[in-house]
Write an enzyme that holds these catalytic residues in place. Structure first.
Site, PDB file in Angstrom:
ATOM      1  N   GLY A 178     -44.813  -6.959 -10.197  1.00 38.08           N
ATOM      2  CA  GLY A 178     -44.525  -7.025  -9.368  1.00 38.08           C
ATOM      3  C   GLY A 178     -44.935  -6.914  -7.963  1.00 38.08           C
ATOM      4  CG  ASP A 179     -48.410  -3.858  -7.000  1.00 40.56           C
ATOM      5  OD1 ASP A 179     -48.223  -3.338  -5.787  1.00 40.56           O
ATOM      6  OD2 ASP A 179     -48.894  -3.808  -7.849  1.00 40.56           O
ATOM      7  CB  SER A 180     -48.940 -10.606  -9.225  1.00 38.44           C
ATOM      8  OG  SER A 180     -49.858  -9.102  -9.562  1.00 38.44           O
TER       9      SER A 180
END
Length: 426
Positions: A178-180
């Site tokens: 999700g962050d990437s």
């Protein structure tokens, strides 16, 4: 840096050379976005709190006080360590933002505003500024003030419900997806805004929410629900509605991944596993028909693969042009000749003098490729350099250091570190 064979001799400036980027964030999403910008020549100044720095410095495997991950996430950046909660530190940030092209931040909405560093303030002093704002739920909406990490974004975005096997608890992908994804959308937004700025001369901010970055990847999830009343369910290793595409067992407790879902590929696959009856069945000629008999097809493939070693299955299917592979470990990746031929495994020298293998740069540009300049910086390694560039005199800097507003770390004994590497056989 290890020079790429494919780009040897290319001396054109990097694609983003001359671009000034200020990073105010920590851990994964914001720093991953600036990592990408820095790899293509942007001058990235990373703001870190005094004493501790970015928490990522202590995440995962830590050697001599520094995370090995740090040397990927923070390569090509300059570390400026200052106290964002102090008025002096905030004023330094405002000075940097006046000269910046892009600011990237991933604090909870309202945090920068509390420090006098929000969009309205920074853009008023620099109308061409582009600001990437990454948060759990975005800058607006009823959930904006909730804390949100990537795993929560993956859940709310719909991915976690589909991860795992039917009837079992959902599982997570072993990386911070999700962050990437949010970082990638942030970079795309920044580059779009840069392109538009060429026309208008004006900046803008990009509002990236973790859950929306995941949600954008969910393919047919919503139209199938709205148009057919179908709620997509977890399906283990298969890809529902696309047949055959699954994981299949081999001898010695190994398995392979086979994607034979193209019509002509399916024909070749069935011939290769000695099932001409399935190849010639008109009901299975196209994907919709095959998907109605997915269990029958998967059983036939598994019956064949389970009688052979993995390497045999790979060889047979590669020969007839069927997409096939197996789950790579880190060891498989580092030793793979294709990774090596495309320079996707590079060796750097860290700030501590250690040799370390790291991933190469993506995407691959033919004329202005990206680059890696060593590993991540020491905490505050570039504090004095950055302040010198701002024209802040030595006496003022020293006073700020003495009050704890600024911070740096001494240069390590690289000869001693190199000796340790030699002792380890590195």
């Amino acid at each position: 840096m290890t020079a790429s064979d494919t780009t040897a001799g290319i001396d054109a400036p990097e694609a983003l050379a001359g671009l000034k980027v200020l990073e105010m964030g920590q851990l994964i999403a914001g720093p991953f976005a600036t990592k990408l910008l820095g790899e293509f020549g942007a001058d990235v100044i990373k703001i870190e709190p005094p004493g501790t720095g970015d928490p990522l410095r202590r995440w995962r495997i830590v050697e001599e006080g520094t995370s090995l991950w740090w040397h990927v996430q923070t390569r090509n950046k300059r570390s400026l360590s200052l106290d964002l909660r102090s008025e002096e530190g905030q004023e330094i940030v405002r000075q940097l933002a006046r000269e910046a092209d892009i600011v990237v931040e991933n604090f909870r909405p309202g945090t920068l505003e509390k420090w006098g560093l929000g969009w309205e303030t920074l853009s008023a002093a620099n109308p061409g500024l582009i600001m990437v704002r990454i948060s759990g739920y975005g800058q607006t909406g009823p959930y904006r003030d909730r804390p949100g990490f990537g795993v929560i974004g993956e859940a709310m975005g719909g991915l976690r419900y589909l991860s795992g096997h039917p009837g079992e608890r959902s599982v997570r992908v072993g990386v911070s997806l999700g962050d990437s994804l949010s970082a990638l959308y942030g970079v795309i937004g920044a580059l779009l805004a840069l392109q538009e700025r060429h026309k208008s001369g004006k900046g803008q901010y990009i509002d990236v929410a973790l859950y929306e970055s995941v949600f954008a990847m969910m393919e047919s999830l919503i139209p199938e629900y709205d148009g057919a009343g179908v709620i997509r369910e977890p399906s283990g290793s298969a890809l529902p509605g696309i047949t055959p595409s699954n994981s299949y067992p081999c001898l010695n407790d190994e398995h392979v991944l086979i994607a034979g879902n193209g019509d002509s590929i399916y024909q070749r696959l069935m011939q290769a596993i000695e099932r001409p009856d399935l190849a010639e069945d008109p009901a299975l000629a196209h994907n919709d028909g095959r998907s109605r008999q997915a269990e029958r097809i998967d059983s036939a493939i598994a019956e064949w693969t389970s009688r052979h070693e993995r390497d045999h299955v790979l060889s047979v299917l590669e020969t007839v042009g069927v997409p096939v592979g197996f789950p790579y470990t880190a060891r498989d990746i580092v030793n793979d000749p294709h990774y090596q031929a495309r320079d996707m495994i590079q060796t750097i020298i860290t700030a501590e003098g250690r040799k370390l293998k790291v991933p190469g740069v993506m995407p691959r540009l033919s004329r202005t490729p990206g680059r890696i300049e060593g590993g991540g910086p020491r905490l505050g390694q570039h504090t004095r350099d950055v302040l010198d560039e701002l024209g802040i005199d030595a006496a003022t800097q020293q006073a700020l250091f003495e009050r704890g507003v600024l911070y740096d770390t001494p240069e390590p004994d690289t000869e001693a570190s190199a000796s340790k590497c030699t002792d380890k056989g590195e």
